[in-house]
Design a protein around this motif. Structure first.
Motif, PDB file in Angstrom:
ATOM      1  N   ASN A  15       1.138  -1.101  -0.287  1.00 26.91           N
ATOM      2  CA  ASN A  15      -0.262  -0.157  -0.154  1.00 26.91           C
ATOM      3  C   ASN A  15       1.068   1.589   0.055  1.00 26.91           C
ATOM      4  O   ASN A  15       1.414   1.777   0.891  1.00 26.91           O
ATOM      5  CB  ASN A  15      -0.536  -0.178   1.239  1.00 26.91           C
ATOM      6  N   GLY A  16       1.373   1.504  -1.578  1.00 27.91           N
ATOM      7  CA  GLY A  16       1.933   3.337  -1.246  1.00 27.91           C
ATOM      8  C   GLY A  16       1.313   4.147  -0.485  1.00 27.91           C
ATOM      9  O   GLY A  16       2.250   5.092  -0.327  1.00 27.91           O
ATOM     10  N   ARG A  17       0.410   4.226  -0.013  1.00 27.95           N
ATOM     11  CA  ARG A  17       0.335   5.191   1.026  1.00 27.95           C
ATOM     12  C   ARG A  17       0.231   5.027   3.247  1.00 27.95           C
ATOM     13  O   ARG A  17      -0.452   5.704   3.584  1.00 27.95           O
ATOM     14  CB  ARG A  17      -1.649   5.656   0.763  1.00 27.95           C
ATOM     15  N   LYS A  18       1.226   3.254   2.657  1.00 29.53           N
ATOM     16  CA  LYS A  18       0.832   3.238   4.144  1.00 29.53           C
ATOM     17  C   LYS A  18       2.604   3.246   5.279  1.00 29.53           C
ATOM     18  O   LYS A  18       3.294   2.306   4.275  1.00 29.53           O
ATOM     19  CB  LYS A  18       0.644   2.140   4.300  1.00 29.53           C
ATOM     20  N   ALA A  19       2.777   3.511   6.239  1.00 29.04           N
ATOM     21  CA  ALA A  19       4.023   3.402   6.664  1.00 29.04           C
ATOM     22  C   ALA A  19       3.811   3.037   7.496  1.00 29.04           C
ATOM     23  O   ALA A  19       2.823   2.883   8.456  1.00 29.04           O
ATOM     24  CB  ALA A  19       4.545   5.257   6.712  1.00 29.04           C
ATOM     25  N   ALA A  20       5.072   2.083   8.028  1.00 26.36           N
ATOM     26  CA  ALA A  20       5.342   1.882   9.967  1.00 26.36           C
ATOM     27  C   ALA A  20       6.687   2.660  10.340  1.00 26.36           C
ATOM     28  O   ALA A  20       7.680   2.924   9.759  1.00 26.36           O
ATOM     29  CB  ALA A  20       5.748   0.310   9.687  1.00 26.36           C
ATOM     30  N   VAL A  21       6.525   2.831  12.104  1.00 27.63           N
ATOM     31  CA  VAL A  21       8.231   3.774  12.349  1.00 27.63           C
ATOM     32  C   VAL A  21       7.611   2.537  13.315  1.00 27.63           C
ATOM     33  O   VAL A  21       6.459   1.901  14.356  1.00 27.63           O
ATOM     34  CB  VAL A  21       7.227   4.926  12.697  1.00 27.63           C
ATOM     35  N   ILE A  22       9.167   1.811  13.270  1.00 27.68           N
ATOM     36  CA  ILE A  22       9.534   0.697  14.340  1.00 27.68           C
ATOM     37  C   ILE A  22      10.008   1.028  15.612  1.00 27.68           C
ATOM     38  O   ILE A  22      11.346   1.930  15.359  1.00 27.68           O
ATOM     39  CB  ILE A  22      10.265  -0.128  14.190  1.00 27.68           C
ATOM     40  N   GLY A  23       9.865   1.800  16.941  1.00 31.89           N
ATOM     41  CA  GLY A  23       9.867   2.399  18.100  1.00 31.89           C
ATOM     42  C   GLY A  23       9.282   3.462  18.476  1.00 31.89           C
ATOM     43  O   GLY A  23       9.624   4.632  17.138  1.00 31.89           O
ATOM     44  N   CYS A  24       8.983   3.939  19.258  1.00 28.92           N
ATOM     45  CA  CYS A  24       8.551   5.053  19.762  1.00 28.92           C
ATOM     46  C   CYS A  24       8.730   5.808  20.992  1.00 28.92           C
ATOM     47  O   CYS A  24       8.320   6.395  21.792  1.00 28.92           O
ATOM     48  CB  CYS A  24       6.936   4.689  20.026  1.00 28.92           C
ATOM     49  N   GLY A  25      10.550   5.427  21.050  1.00 30.57           N
ATOM     50  CA  GLY A  25      10.657   6.676  21.434  1.00 30.57           C
ATOM     51  C   GLY A  25      10.780   8.005  21.409  1.00 30.57           C
ATOM     52  O   GLY A  25      10.409   8.402  20.244  1.00 30.57           O
ATOM     53  N   VAL A  61       1.515   2.700  10.829  1.00 34.63           N
ATOM     54  CA  VAL A  61       1.705   1.373  12.047  1.00 34.63           C
ATOM     55  C   VAL A  61       2.308   2.099  13.498  1.00 34.63           C
ATOM     56  O   VAL A  61       3.694   2.830  12.679  1.00 34.63           O
ATOM     57  CB  VAL A  61       1.145   0.215  11.965  1.00 34.63           C
ATOM     58  N   LEU A  62       2.045   2.046  14.064  1.00 33.60           N
ATOM     59  CA  LEU A  62       3.530   2.274  14.924  1.00 33.60           C
ATOM     60  C   LEU A  62       3.555   0.730  15.886  1.00 33.60           C
ATOM     61  O   LEU A  62       3.236   0.451  16.746  1.00 33.60           O
ATOM     62  CB  LEU A  62       3.198   3.881  15.842  1.00 33.60           C
ATOM     63  N   ILE A  63       4.715   0.639  15.966  1.00 34.65           N
ATOM     64  CA  ILE A  63       5.770  -0.137  16.666  1.00 34.65           C
ATOM     65  C   ILE A  63       6.858  -0.569  17.955  1.00 34.65           C
ATOM     66  O   ILE A  63       7.292   0.408  17.528  1.00 34.65           O
ATOM     67  CB  ILE A  63       5.549  -2.145  15.934  1.00 34.65           C
ATOM     68  N   ASP A  64       6.840  -0.605  18.775  1.00 28.45           N
ATOM     69  CA  ASP A  64       7.680  -0.628  20.340  1.00 28.45           C
ATOM     70  C   ASP A  64       7.414  -1.621  20.792  1.00 28.45           C
ATOM     71  O   ASP A  64       6.798  -2.479  21.434  1.00 28.45           O
ATOM     72  CB  ASP A  64       7.067   0.933  21.094  1.00 28.45           C
ATOM     73  N   ALA A  65       8.621  -2.331  21.636  1.00 29.26           N
ATOM     74  CA  ALA A  65       8.462  -3.469  22.932  1.00 29.26           C
ATOM     75  C   ALA A  65       7.612  -3.395  23.148  1.00 29.26           C
ATOM     76  O   ALA A  65       6.901  -4.282  24.370  1.00 29.26           O
ATOM     77  CB  ALA A  65       9.845  -3.279  22.870  1.00 29.26           C
ATOM     78  N   ASN A  66       7.250  -2.123  23.916  1.00 25.97           N
ATOM     79  CA  ASN A  66       6.524  -1.625  25.318  1.00 25.97           C
ATOM     80  C   ASN A  66       5.095  -1.265  24.165  1.00 25.97           C
ATOM     81  O   ASN A  66       4.945   0.604  23.497  1.00 25.97           O
ATOM     82  CB  ASN A  66       6.924  -0.257  25.803  1.00 25.97           C
ATOM     83  N   LYS A  67       4.604  -1.612  24.139  1.00 30.02           N
ATOM     84  CA  LYS A  67       3.102  -1.907  23.433  1.00 30.02           C
ATOM     85  C   LYS A  67       2.074  -0.382  23.775  1.00 30.02           C
ATOM     86  O   LYS A  67       1.648   0.505  22.860  1.00 30.02           O
ATOM     87  CB  LYS A  67       2.176  -2.772  23.172  1.00 30.02           C
ATOM     88  N   GLU A  68       1.909  -0.759  24.897  1.00 28.97           N
ATOM     89  CA  GLU A  68       1.396   1.250  26.144  1.00 28.97           C
ATOM     90  C   GLU A  68       2.060   2.010  25.147  1.00 28.97           C
ATOM     91  O   GLU A  68       1.391   2.888  25.266  1.00 28.97           O
ATOM     92  CB  GLU A  68       1.770   0.929  27.201  1.00 28.97           C
ATOM     93  N   LYS A  69       3.378   1.828  25.152  1.00 27.86           N
ATOM     94  CA  LYS A  69       4.106   3.101  24.379  1.00 27.86           C
ATOM     95  C   LYS A  69       3.139   3.951  23.332  1.00 27.86           C
ATOM     96  O   LYS A  69       3.380   5.121  23.152  1.00 27.86           O
ATOM     97  CB  LYS A  69       5.434   3.154  24.757  1.00 27.86           C
TER      98      LYS A  69
END
Length: 316
Positions: free
Chosen positions: A5-15, A35-43
């Motif tokens: 999906n050319g209009r979709k981004a993912a950011v891995i690490g939410c520091g 979509v945001l991904i972090d080892a701490n899902k709540e963050k």
């Protein structure tokens, strides 16, 4: 594999860097899903909620926290995950910690998505870009680092301040490592085509050597100064990430100093470092020749050797 999906981004690490980058990307209007991904899902959930609440002032977008399955169709995957740089710590001090983190993260990305562009932002960015390339199996044009994009922006900003001219009219690059061995490419620097020294003299500045050293040192030490004063740097790099994403999504073929795998470029091969490169929808479409004087050439090779020794120490 899912259809991209050319209009979709993912950011891995939410520091700090990941969250600021996600905010800058939302503001850009480039993507309709993130979509945001972090080892701490709540963050990740908290950041997604916080940014989403500003959408009525921006463009429609779906922003949510997820896991690696959710990035299967992402066009651009931005990796900011890693231990942060502590006061007094060099970027290269971080390397072993963060290569270890990448050995866990990168294979999980590659397992679900082989067709994205992977933008590495975590530090030390050059070594981690090389690691991501090796660990992912991605073609090298589609895995690259933010490199010296921010250092170059700092360079242009400081030159603009020094010369009382719009920094967007300054054409100059920081090349090599994003870090202590970086090189200010003075010999190719210009302001709207006017060689830098000539423009300096037009503006009443004649002590070139002194000014060059001062400005280059300020660029190199900017991050350390900011970390000392406020604990971390994140706004400048977030805007750099946004700029790189613009070049990719709009297929701009913009020339940016991103960190990519080099092939006999000024005699440098098999290492990731920053040289001006054409960036578009396919990632890095090729590097651009830059004229360097003898001292800059030597410094660039030294920068490459510094990075290669770190890579060999981490046994990639």
């Amino acid at each position: 594999m899912a259809v991209i999906n050319g209009r979709k981004a993912a950011v891995i690490g939410c520091g700090f860097v990941g969250a600021a980058s996600a905010f800058a990307i939302m503001e850009s209007g480039l993507f309709s899903e993130m979509v945001l991904i972090d080892a701490n899902k709540e963050k990740a959930e908290g950041e997604a909620l916080d940014i989403s609440h500003g959408l009525p002032f921006s463009k429609p977008m779906q922003i949510y926290a997820g896991d690696y399955q959710d990035i299967a169709d992402a066009a651009v995957i931005i990796v900011t995950a890693g231990a942060g740089q502590k006061p007094g710590e060099t970027r290269l001090d971080l390397v072993k910690k963060n290569v270890g983190i990448f050995k866990s993260i990168i294979p999980q990305i590659a397992e679900v998505n082989k067709d994205a562009i992977m933008l590495i932002v975590a530090n030390p960015v050059d070594v981690l870009t090389y690691a991501a390339w090796k660990l992912s199996g991605y073609p090298e044009n589609r895995v690259f680092g933010s490199g010296t994009t921010l250092d170059t922006a700092r360079f242009k900003y400081l030159l603009g301040q020094h010369l009382s001219v719009d920094s967007r009219s300054v054409h100059a690059f920081i090349i090599g490592e994003h870090g202590d061995s970086e090189i200010a490419a003075w010999s190719s620097a210009n302001v709207s085509g006017i060689p830098i020294h000539d423009f300096c003299e037009m503006r009443g500045h004649f002590e070139h050597e002194k000014a060059m050293k001062e400005i280059a040192d300020n660029v190199k030490n900017s991050a350390y100064e900011i970390i000392e004063k406020k604990g971390a740097t994140y706004y400048g790099i977030a805007m750099s990430v946004r700029r790189i994403c613009e070049a990719i999504v709009r297929d701009e073929k913009t020339i940016l100093p991103v960190s990519s795998i080099q092939h006999d470029n000024h005699g440098i091969s098999d290492v990731a470092l920053s040289m001006p490169a054409i960036v578009g929808k396919n990632g890095v479409e090729g590097t651009v020749p830059i004229s360097l004087n003898e001292n800059e050439e030597k410094a660039l090779k030294l920068s490459a050797d510094t990075l290669k020794s770190v890579i060999s120490e981490t046994m990639l």
